[in-house]
Enzyme design. Structure first.
Site, PDB file in Angstrom:
ATOM      1  N   PHE A 123       0.849  -1.191   0.000  1.00  0.00           N
ATOM      2  CA  PHE A 123       0.000   0.000   0.000  1.00  0.00           C
ATOM      3  C   PHE A 123       0.892   1.252   0.000  1.00  0.00           C
ATOM      4  O   PHE A 123       1.867   1.322   0.762  1.00  0.00           O
ATOM      5  CB  PHE A 123      -0.947   0.006   1.207  1.00  0.00           C
ATOM      6  CG  PHE A 123      -1.965   1.102   1.095  1.00  0.00           C
ATOM      7  CD1 PHE A 123      -3.066   0.966   0.262  1.00  0.00           C
ATOM      8  CD2 PHE A 123      -1.793   2.297   1.770  1.00  0.00           C
ATOM      9  CE1 PHE A 123      -3.993   1.988   0.114  1.00  0.00           C
ATOM     10  CE2 PHE A 123      -2.718   3.333   1.630  1.00  0.00           C
ATOM     11  CZ  PHE A 123      -3.821   3.166   0.797  1.00  0.00           C
ATOM     12  N   LYS A 218     -12.341   0.421   8.120  1.00  0.00           N
ATOM     13  CA  LYS A 218     -12.684  -0.623   7.155  1.00  0.00           C
ATOM     14  C   LYS A 218     -13.592  -1.643   7.847  1.00  0.00           C
ATOM     15  O   LYS A 218     -14.763  -1.366   8.089  1.00  0.00           O
ATOM     16  CB  LYS A 218     -11.419  -1.257   6.612  1.00  0.00           C
ATOM     17  CG  LYS A 218     -10.504  -0.275   5.869  1.00  0.00           C
ATOM     18  CD  LYS A 218      -9.261  -0.994   5.374  1.00  0.00           C
ATOM     19  CE  LYS A 218      -8.239  -0.062   4.772  1.00  0.00           C
ATOM     20  NZ  LYS A 218      -8.678   0.579   3.530  1.00  0.00           N
ATOM     21  N   ARG A 364     -12.245  -4.218  -7.628  1.00  0.00           N
ATOM     22  CA  ARG A 364     -12.088  -4.857  -6.309  1.00  0.00           C
ATOM     23  C   ARG A 364     -13.451  -4.938  -5.630  1.00  0.00           C
ATOM     24  O   ARG A 364     -14.119  -3.925  -5.455  1.00  0.00           O
ATOM     25  CB  ARG A 364     -11.109  -4.023  -5.477  1.00  0.00           C
ATOM     26  CG  ARG A 364     -10.738  -4.629  -4.156  1.00  0.00           C
ATOM     27  CD  ARG A 364      -9.697  -3.812  -3.438  1.00  0.00           C
ATOM     28  NE  ARG A 364     -10.225  -2.537  -2.955  1.00  0.00           N
ATOM     29  CZ  ARG A 364      -9.660  -1.809  -1.987  1.00  0.00           C
ATOM     30  NH1 ARG A 364      -8.532  -2.218  -1.434  1.00  0.00           N
ATOM     31  NH2 ARG A 364     -10.188  -0.666  -1.601  1.00  0.00           N
TER      32      ARG A 364
HETATM   33  C1  LIG Z   1      -2.975  -1.453   3.755  1.00  0.00           C
HETATM   34  C2  LIG Z   1      -3.319  -0.040   4.091  1.00  0.00           C
HETATM   35  N1  LIG Z   1      -2.520   0.660   4.920  1.00  0.00           N
HETATM   36  C3  LIG Z   1      -2.785   1.949   5.231  1.00  0.00           C
HETATM   37  C4  LIG Z   1      -3.882   2.588   4.713  1.00  0.00           C
HETATM   38  C5  LIG Z   1      -4.111   4.059   4.979  1.00  0.00           C
HETATM   39  O1  LIG Z   1      -4.322   4.335   6.283  1.00  0.00           O
HETATM   40  P1  LIG Z   1      -4.594   5.834   6.794  1.00  0.00           P
HETATM   41  O2  LIG Z   1      -5.372   6.541   5.750  1.00  0.00           O
HETATM   42  O3  LIG Z   1      -5.371   5.600   8.073  1.00  0.00           O
HETATM   43  O4  LIG Z   1      -3.296   6.462   7.065  1.00  0.00           O
HETATM   44  C6  LIG Z   1      -4.752   1.892   3.869  1.00  0.00           C
HETATM   45  C7  LIG Z   1      -5.948   2.565   3.322  1.00  0.00           C
HETATM   46  O5  LIG Z   1      -6.692   2.065   2.547  1.00  0.00           O
HETATM   47  C8  LIG Z   1      -4.459   0.554   3.545  1.00  0.00           C
HETATM   48  O6  LIG Z   1      -5.240  -0.134   2.703  1.00  0.00           O
END
Ligand SMILES: Cc1ncc(COP(=O)(O)O)c(C=O)c1O
Length: 405
Positions: A123, A218, A364
């Site tokens: 990500f 989520k 997705r």
């Molecule tokens: C695997 C993963 N990590 C981190 C995030 C982002 O987290 P945040 O927006 O809370 O910093 C996401 C958002 O979809 C994600 O899918």
């Protein structure tokens, strides 16, 4: 397939939980892996926090309503859902900020080593946070494809940072094996559980994981921008030093000392004043997921996604599945590669079937089992077959890119 779906729904022990969520008319929601649905109890809880605790009780609520302990309390409720002890998890900040804190802390615990190892296509925020620390001269980013990760774990690696269930494909890492491999190489491990927490059984303690982070909005249904959570294994708590030395992580914030002294426990991960409204909404979502049970949710999600595949097959739809075909090897989602995935996704949304698109070519579809019926799945598959069969996705309006996809 609709008859079979209704039979499955009739026998589904989780069917009764659907009614605990707001159910907008005409919507089949296949995006709970991105933004979970609104639990019906959330508005009343927020109303109470706003009108009574804030409106009437004002600042007294930090003590009388337990606001001051909310990050720890909500964290302790998330803990058993990810295989951790209650004192090892805290709800705070965003996943990105928690990544920053824990990557930095891990690097400080492995002096002489600067490499943070991850995989290309992780990500983006995970990779960007390493990059930011690289710019500060603290980290060196190293990316290796997943089948070469074990080989890339050498004596320079301070931290292995991976997302347990991949955000695009849903592919799940063997947490125990990779954690072991990292430890054997003298490295620490940080797991991003954003697509696992509340959906898949996770055993952080059993896998001997060092650190973890994950999203609250989520599968935990905490609402848009809900606080995230962070886990630190108990054995690391005494020595852990995180870089955002804000007053809420101080051992005695209300002593107002000039000098920072970190709190001894997981509360040392706090930085500034916790967002009480966000935490209150998250707590409702977490309570509901805990009540249903992650194991049961996981079983149903596998059945839903397999049923979706069977429905597509029954209608002669042959899409390129990029998620693992084995339901135990994937998260609660199915992702399909198609050159026109964006337009197909938009055409589905126009029919009330909400999934999402991940650049450049991934459709997705998430199967959040707390509120989805098998009937919804059969209907979603029918809509997808019709969208593909009719070529309806080719309409110009479905090609307009919005800011959020
Ligand atoms: C695997 C993963 N990590 C981190 C995030 C982002 O987290 P945040 O927006 O809370 O910093 C996401 C958002 O979809 C994600 O899918």
């Amino acid at each position: 397939m609709l008859d079979r779906a209704r039979e499955f729904d009739g026998a589904d022990p989780l069917a009764k939980y659907r009614d605990r969520f707001e159910l907008p008319a005409g919507v089949i929601y296949l995006d709970g892996n991105s933004l979970g649905k609104l639990p019906k109890d959330t508005p009343a809880r927020l109303e109470r926090v706003v009108r009574q605790e804030w409106g009437q009780d004002l600042i007294r609520s930090w003590n009388s309503a337990g606001w001051i302990d909310m990050p720890q309390r909500v964290g302790a409720k998330i803990a058993p859902l990810i295989g951790a002890r209650p004192n090892e998890v805290i709800a705070c900040d965003s996943t990105s900020v928690n990544l920053f804190k824990l990557i930095s802390a891990a690097l400080a615990m492995r002096s002489g080593r600067k490499v943070v190892l991850s995989e290309p296509g992780n990500f983006p925020t995970d990779l960007y946070m390493i990059e930011g620390l690289e710019r500060q001269g603290i980290a060196n980013r190293r990316l290796a494809p997943r089948e070469q990760l074990a080989k890339a774990l050498d004596e320079d690696v301070a931290l292995l940072l991976l997302t347990h269930a991949h955000y695009k494909t849903g592919e799940v890492f063997d947490m125990a094996a990779l954690t072991r491999a990292a430890h054997e190489a003298g490295a620490l491990v940080l797991w991003d559980l954003s697509h696992s927490g509340g959906a898949l059984p996770v055993q952080l303690n059993e896998c001997d994981a060092d650190f973890a982070v994950g999203c609250g909005y989520k599968y935990f249904n905490g609402g848009p921008g809900a606080p995230a959570y962070a886990y630190v294994a108990e054995r690391h708590l005494p020595d852990l030093q995180q870089p955002l030395t804000g007053w809420f992580g101080h051992k005695a914030p209300f002593a107002f000392s000039d000098d920072y002294e970190a709190a001894p426990g997981i509360e040392k991960l706090l930085c500034g004043t916790p967002p009480i409204l966000g935490l209150a909404a998250l707590e409702v979502g977490v309570d509901l997921i805990a009540e249903i049970g992650v194991d049961r949710l996981h079983e149903k999600s596998k059945a839903l996604s397999e049923f979706f595949r069977a429905c597509l097959q029954a209608q002669g739809v042959n899409l390129d599945l990029v998620s693992p075909t084995d339901p135990d090897a994937r998260g609660s989602q199915l992702s399909f590669r198609h050159r026109e995935a964006y337009a197909i996704c938009q055409a589905l949304i126009a029919r009330g079937v909400i999934g999402d698109f991940r650049d450049p070519d991934i459709l997705r579809l998430g199967f959040a089992p707390a509120y989805l019926r098998f009937e919804d799945i059969a209907e979603a598959a029918r809509h997808l077959a019709e969208v593909l069969g009719s070529g309806e996705w080719q309409r110009a309006e479905f090609r307009q890119r919005a800011a959020v996809t």
